[in-house]
Design a protein around this motif. Structure first.
Motif, PDB file in Angstrom:
ATOM      1  N   ALA A  34      -4.704   7.969 -14.610  1.00 11.04           N
ATOM      2  CA  ALA A  34      -4.479   8.819 -15.795  1.00 11.04           C
ATOM      3  C   ALA A  34      -3.029   9.299 -15.861  1.00 11.04           C
ATOM      4  CB  ALA A  34      -5.431  10.011 -15.762  1.00 11.04           C
ATOM      5  N   ASP A  35      -2.448   9.575 -14.686  1.00 11.13           N
ATOM      6  CA  ASP A  35      -1.088  10.123 -14.675  1.00 11.13           C
ATOM      7  C   ASP A  35      -0.025   9.118 -15.075  1.00 11.13           C
ATOM      8  OD1 ASP A  35      -1.419  12.739 -14.193  1.00 11.13           O
ATOM      9  OD2 ASP A  35      -1.095  12.642 -12.013  1.00 11.13           O
ATOM     10  N   PHE A  36      -0.301   7.846 -14.985  1.00 10.35           N
ATOM     11  CA  PHE A  36       0.736   6.872 -15.347  1.00 10.35           C
ATOM     12  C   PHE A  36       1.102   7.054 -16.821  1.00 10.35           C
ATOM     13  CE2 PHE A  36       2.289   2.778 -16.868  1.00 10.35           C
ATOM     14  CZ  PHE A  36       3.344   2.588 -15.985  1.00 10.35           C
ATOM     15  N   PHE A  37       0.113   7.071 -17.669  1.00  9.02           N
ATOM     16  CA  PHE A  37       0.338   7.214 -19.108  1.00  9.02           C
ATOM     17  C   PHE A  37       0.877   8.619 -19.438  1.00  9.02           C
ATOM     18  CE2 PHE A  37      -1.478   7.940 -23.467  1.00  9.02           C
ATOM     19  CZ  PHE A  37      -0.725   6.989 -24.129  1.00  9.02           C
ATOM     20  N   GLY A  39       2.616  10.572 -17.586  1.00 11.64           N
ATOM     21  CA  GLY A  39       4.025  10.628 -17.169  1.00 11.64           C
ATOM     22  C   GLY A  39       4.928   9.973 -18.204  1.00 11.64           C
ATOM     23  N   LEU A  40       4.493   8.858 -18.729  1.00  8.80           N
ATOM     24  CA  LEU A  40       5.302   8.163 -19.761  1.00  8.80           C
ATOM     25  C   LEU A  40       5.432   9.045 -21.010  1.00  8.80           C
ATOM     26  CD1 LEU A  40       4.096   4.436 -19.778  1.00  8.80           C
ATOM     27  CD2 LEU A  40       5.970   5.470 -18.505  1.00  8.80           C
ATOM     28  N   LEU A  41       4.345   9.696 -21.368  1.00  8.78           N
ATOM     29  CA  LEU A  41       4.378  10.573 -22.554  1.00  8.78           C
ATOM     30  C   LEU A  41       5.376  11.712 -22.352  1.00  8.78           C
ATOM     31  CD1 LEU A  41       0.588  10.972 -23.470  1.00  8.78           C
ATOM     32  CD2 LEU A  41       2.278   9.519 -24.590  1.00  8.78           C
ATOM     33  N   GLU A  42       5.351  12.263 -21.140  1.00  9.26           N
ATOM     34  CA  GLU A  42       6.292  13.362 -20.843  1.00  9.26           C
ATOM     35  C   GLU A  42       7.718  12.855 -20.879  1.00  9.26           C
ATOM     36  OE1 GLU A  42       3.406  15.911 -17.856  1.00  9.26           O
ATOM     37  OE2 GLU A  42       5.235  15.030 -17.018  1.00  9.26           O
ATOM     38  N   GLU A  43       7.938  11.699 -20.252  1.00 13.90           N
ATOM     39  CA  GLU A  43       9.297  11.142 -20.203  1.00 13.90           C
ATOM     40  C   GLU A  43       9.794  10.871 -21.627  1.00 13.90           C
ATOM     41  OE1 GLU A  43       9.726   7.971 -17.318  1.00 13.90           O
ATOM     42  OE2 GLU A  43      11.612   7.315 -18.223  1.00 13.90           O
ATOM     43  N   ALA A  44       8.892  10.425 -22.482  1.00 12.20           N
ATOM     44  CA  ALA A  44       9.282  10.100 -23.858  1.00 12.20           C
ATOM     45  C   ALA A  44       9.324  11.358 -24.739  1.00 12.20           C
ATOM     46  CB  ALA A  44       8.303   9.094 -24.443  1.00 12.20           C
ATOM     47  N   ASP A  45       8.900  12.484 -24.149  1.00  6.86           N
ATOM     48  CA  ASP A  45       8.894  13.752 -24.870  1.00  6.86           C
ATOM     49  C   ASP A  45       8.036  13.701 -26.143  1.00  6.86           C
ATOM     50  OD1 ASP A  45       9.566  16.368 -25.011  1.00  6.86           O
ATOM     51  OD2 ASP A  45      11.397  16.048 -26.177  1.00  6.86           O
ATOM     52  N   ILE A  83      10.704   3.154 -14.557  1.00 10.21           N
ATOM     53  CA  ILE A  83      10.439   4.525 -15.011  1.00 10.21           C
ATOM     54  C   ILE A  83      11.203   5.538 -14.177  1.00 10.21           C
ATOM     55  CG2 ILE A  83       8.211   4.521 -16.215  1.00 10.21           C
ATOM     56  CD1 ILE A  83       6.810   4.477 -13.611  1.00 10.21           C
ATOM     57  N   LYS A  84      11.481   6.658 -14.826  1.00  5.78           N
ATOM     58  CA  LYS A  84      12.229   7.700 -14.106  1.00  5.78           C
ATOM     59  C   LYS A  84      11.308   8.844 -13.706  1.00  5.78           C
ATOM     60  CE  LYS A  84      16.690   6.916 -16.290  1.00  5.78           C
ATOM     61  NZ  LYS A  84      16.335   6.336 -17.600  1.00  5.78           N
ATOM     62  N   ASN A  85      10.245   9.058 -14.495  1.00  8.37           N
ATOM     63  CA  ASN A  85       9.463  10.260 -14.229  1.00  8.37           C
ATOM     64  C   ASN A  85       8.602  10.106 -12.969  1.00  8.37           C
ATOM     65  OD1 ASN A  85       6.363  10.111 -14.861  1.00  8.37           O
ATOM     66  ND2 ASN A  85       7.373   8.678 -16.256  1.00  8.37           N
ATOM     67  N   GLN A  86       8.564  11.203 -12.204  1.00 10.06           N
ATOM     68  CA  GLN A  86       7.891  11.182 -10.911  1.00 10.06           C
ATOM     69  C   GLN A  86       6.375  11.062 -11.053  1.00 10.06           C
ATOM     70  OE1 GLN A  86       9.230  10.913  -7.725  1.00 10.06           O
ATOM     71  NE2 GLN A  86      10.799  10.313  -9.179  1.00 10.06           N
ATOM     72  N   ARG A  87       5.844  11.575 -12.157  1.00  9.87           N
ATOM     73  CA  ARG A  87       4.390  11.554 -12.335  1.00  9.87           C
ATOM     74  C   ARG A  87       3.864  10.115 -12.366  1.00  9.87           C
ATOM     75  NH1 ARG A  87       1.309  15.346 -16.828  1.00  9.87           N
ATOM     76  NH2 ARG A  87      -0.776  15.044 -15.970  1.00  9.87           N
ATOM     77  N   SER A  88       4.555   9.285 -13.138  1.00  7.50           N
ATOM     78  CA  SER A  88       4.115   7.876 -13.222  1.00  7.50           C
ATOM     79  C   SER A  88       4.376   7.138 -11.906  1.00  7.50           C
ATOM     80  CB  SER A  88       4.835   7.156 -14.356  1.00  7.50           C
ATOM     81  OG  SER A  88       4.619   7.807 -15.574  1.00  7.50           O
ATOM     82  N   VAL A  89       5.540   7.480 -11.281  1.00  5.58           N
ATOM     83  CA  VAL A  89       5.863   6.804 -10.010  1.00  5.58           C
ATOM     84  C   VAL A  89       4.795   7.142  -8.963  1.00  5.58           C
ATOM     85  CG1 VAL A  89       7.512   6.720  -8.095  1.00  5.58           C
ATOM     86  CG2 VAL A  89       8.354   6.725 -10.448  1.00  5.58           C
ATOM     87  N   HIS A  90       4.428   8.424  -8.898  1.00  3.15           N
ATOM     88  CA  HIS A  90       3.397   8.825  -7.921  1.00  3.15           C
ATOM     89  C   HIS A  90       2.076   8.119  -8.210  1.00  3.15           C
ATOM     90  CE1 HIS A  90       5.623  12.753  -6.772  1.00  3.15           C
ATOM     91  NE2 HIS A  90       5.925  11.751  -5.965  1.00  3.15           N
ATOM     92  N   ALA A  91       1.779   7.951  -9.482  1.00  2.00           N
ATOM     93  CA  ALA A  91       0.527   7.278  -9.846  1.00  2.00           C
ATOM     94  C   ALA A  91       0.523   5.862  -9.258  1.00  2.00           C
ATOM     95  CB  ALA A  91       0.372   7.245 -11.363  1.00  2.00           C
ATOM     96  N   ILE A  92       1.634   5.161  -9.418  1.00  2.00           N
ATOM     97  CA  ILE A  92       1.681   3.789  -8.875  1.00  2.00           C
ATOM     98  C   ILE A  92       1.600   3.811  -7.344  1.00  2.00           C
ATOM     99  CG2 ILE A  92       3.064   1.684  -8.690  1.00  2.00           C
ATOM    100  CD1 ILE A  92       4.118   2.205 -11.446  1.00  2.00           C
ATOM    101  N   GLU A  93       2.308   4.773  -6.736  1.00  2.00           N
ATOM    102  CA  GLU A  93       2.266   4.842  -5.268  1.00  2.00           C
ATOM    103  C   GLU A  93       0.843   5.120  -4.776  1.00  2.00           C
ATOM    104  OE1 GLU A  93       6.895   6.185  -4.619  1.00  2.00           O
ATOM    105  OE2 GLU A  93       5.324   7.718  -4.503  1.00  2.00           O
TER     106      GLU A  93
END
Ligand code: HIS
Length: 428
Positions: A174-177, A179-185, A243-253
């Protein structure tokens, strides 16, 4: 309801069920119950305990803040006191309510499983059921990736036990998407719009929406590629670099960690990843997953992690769970021709009234040893062939025909074979 009144005055409309619900009977019903039983057996092996919650609950249990079903898709009604009640569209919020209520002080894992029907008043397009049977499991108080892996492994085991061939469990986060939304504001409205466009696979719409914002090229590319971001994990790791946002990166990790544990279970062949997967319910906070197989266009199981839902009922508890959609699973199994036919496992004792006592004694004797027996007094209006045909229609394997106080004829329905036996011999 259509009122088709025949000449005799009988209203044939009475035989119909409303659109989206159906009767399940005879062999299909037996197969369904047997399937549920065999999956339930597996779930019990993992230490889950049964729980039953009501079929209807207060509307608030499923309201918007909990992120479950849209209000217009719920069957709502009132009680005498004027409370709004709903037929449950989802069982997970009810179980979360129970955990907050009955296990308030428990800090170590709680494992619960359930079977029940859910009701969703969806738009009536082509045969979609409005009442479906779910068999589910929920694990509370464990937020580890080990818990995530165990639940996925359990799902794989259940589907294997059900006899399903070639299925895949697709896992997203859930956090991958988010995080992208946050990064895209994106604001909430834009986010909702994007979600709908992606769900509808409207790529032009996505492109239009993304182009209306000033976004980093990599991010733009990734959002446009979301529907294609599935496959094995290695193929998806490039997304991490874009991606730059940590939320999406953590999701992948987190997915990488999960995969490593699933390899220990030996189940990696059943796993694919889908970074473009969107949460079905807003209560999901971590991994989300669904099982797919050929023969059913829809998912046969869905689940995910929901670490904030129980808190809404007054207890902090991380949680993960899934449900197997039994009706979808049945469809898949039957198209894959692996649904076991119910075997003819019962026997009919036929008697005339003068042999009633022997017939009852015989039935009790065999039932006592676990045999399924039907007792039937013979009618003067029926012939033997009527009873044999009846057995074929009803999946009854044999007839014990009482000939006299101590003699029966044993008839095997499938072969037609007959043999005479003494009751005293059978009972000894
Ligand atoms: N209740 C979810 C599945 C689920 C169970 N636990 C967590 N998620 C559904 O109906 O899709």
């Amino acid at each position: 309801m259509s009122y088709l009144v025949s000449e005799s005055g009988f209203n044939h409309g009475l035989l119909h069920t409303p659109e989206g619900v159906r009767d399940i009977y005879n062999g299909e019903c037996e197969q369904k119950l047997r399937l549920q039983e065999s999956i339930h057996d597996i779930i019990k092996l993992y230490g889950f305990r049964d729980i039953q919650t009501p079929t209807f609950e207060f509307f608030d249990i499923f309201n918007k803040e909990r992120g479950t079903t849209a209000s217009r898709e719920m069957y709502k009604f009132f009680d005498r006191e004027g409370n709004t009640l709903v037929l449950r569209p989802d069982i997970t919020p009810s179980i979360a309510r129970c955990v907050a209520k009955y296990y308030k002080e428990e800090e170590l894992p709680i494992r619960l499983c359930y079977q029940g029907n859910t009701f969703i008043n969806n738009t009536s397009y082509q045969g979609k059921l409005k009442e479906t049977t779910q068999l589910g499991t929920e694990l509370f108080n464990d937020g580890s990736s080990d818990a995530d892996a165990e639940m996925i492994a359990l799902l794989v085991n259940c589907l294997k036990k059900a006899g399903l061939k070639e299925f895949q469990v697709e896992i997203g986060h859930a956090d991958f998407f988010l995080g992208l939304l946050e990064e895209a504001d994106f604001d909430q409205e834009e986010a909702e719009q994007l979600k709908v466009l992606i769900e509808k696979k409207n790529l032009f719409g996505v492109e239009e929406l993304v182009s209306s914002k000033k976004l980093d090229e990599n991010l733009k590319e990734l959002i446009l590629k979301l529907p294609d971001l599935f496959g094995n994990l290695d193929n998806l790791l490039y997304a991490k670099k874009m991606i730059k946002n940590q939320r999406s990166v953590h999701a992948i990790e987190h997915l990488e960690k999960l995969y490593a544990i699933l390899e220990l279970y030996g189940f990696s062949e059943y796993i694919t990843f889908d970074l473009g997967m969107l949460s079905k319910y807003n209560y999901y906070t971590g991994i989300i997953f669904r099982a797919l197989s050929y023969g059913s266009g829809e998912a046969i199981a869905t689940g995910g992690r929901y670490d904030n839902l129980v808190e809404q009922f007054g207890k902090k508890a991380k949680a993960i769970g899934f449900v197997i959609l039994i009706d979808q699973l049945m469809t898949a199994l039957s198209r894959q021709k692996v649904l076991n036919k119910a075997s003819a496992s019962s026997t009919l004792i036929l008697y005339h009234s003068q042999y009633r006592k022997m017939a009852i004694d015989l039935a009790n004797h065999f039932r006592g040893s676990g045999m399924k027996l039907l007792l039937m007094r013979m009618s003067n209006e029926k012939e033997m062939v009527d009873y044999v045909d009846y057995c074929k229609r009803q999946s009854i394997g044999g007839i014990l025909l009482m000939k006299d106080a101590d003699t029966i004829e044993v008839i095997d329905i499938s072969s037609g074979g007959k043999k005479i036996t003494q009751i005293s011999e059978m009972l000894s």
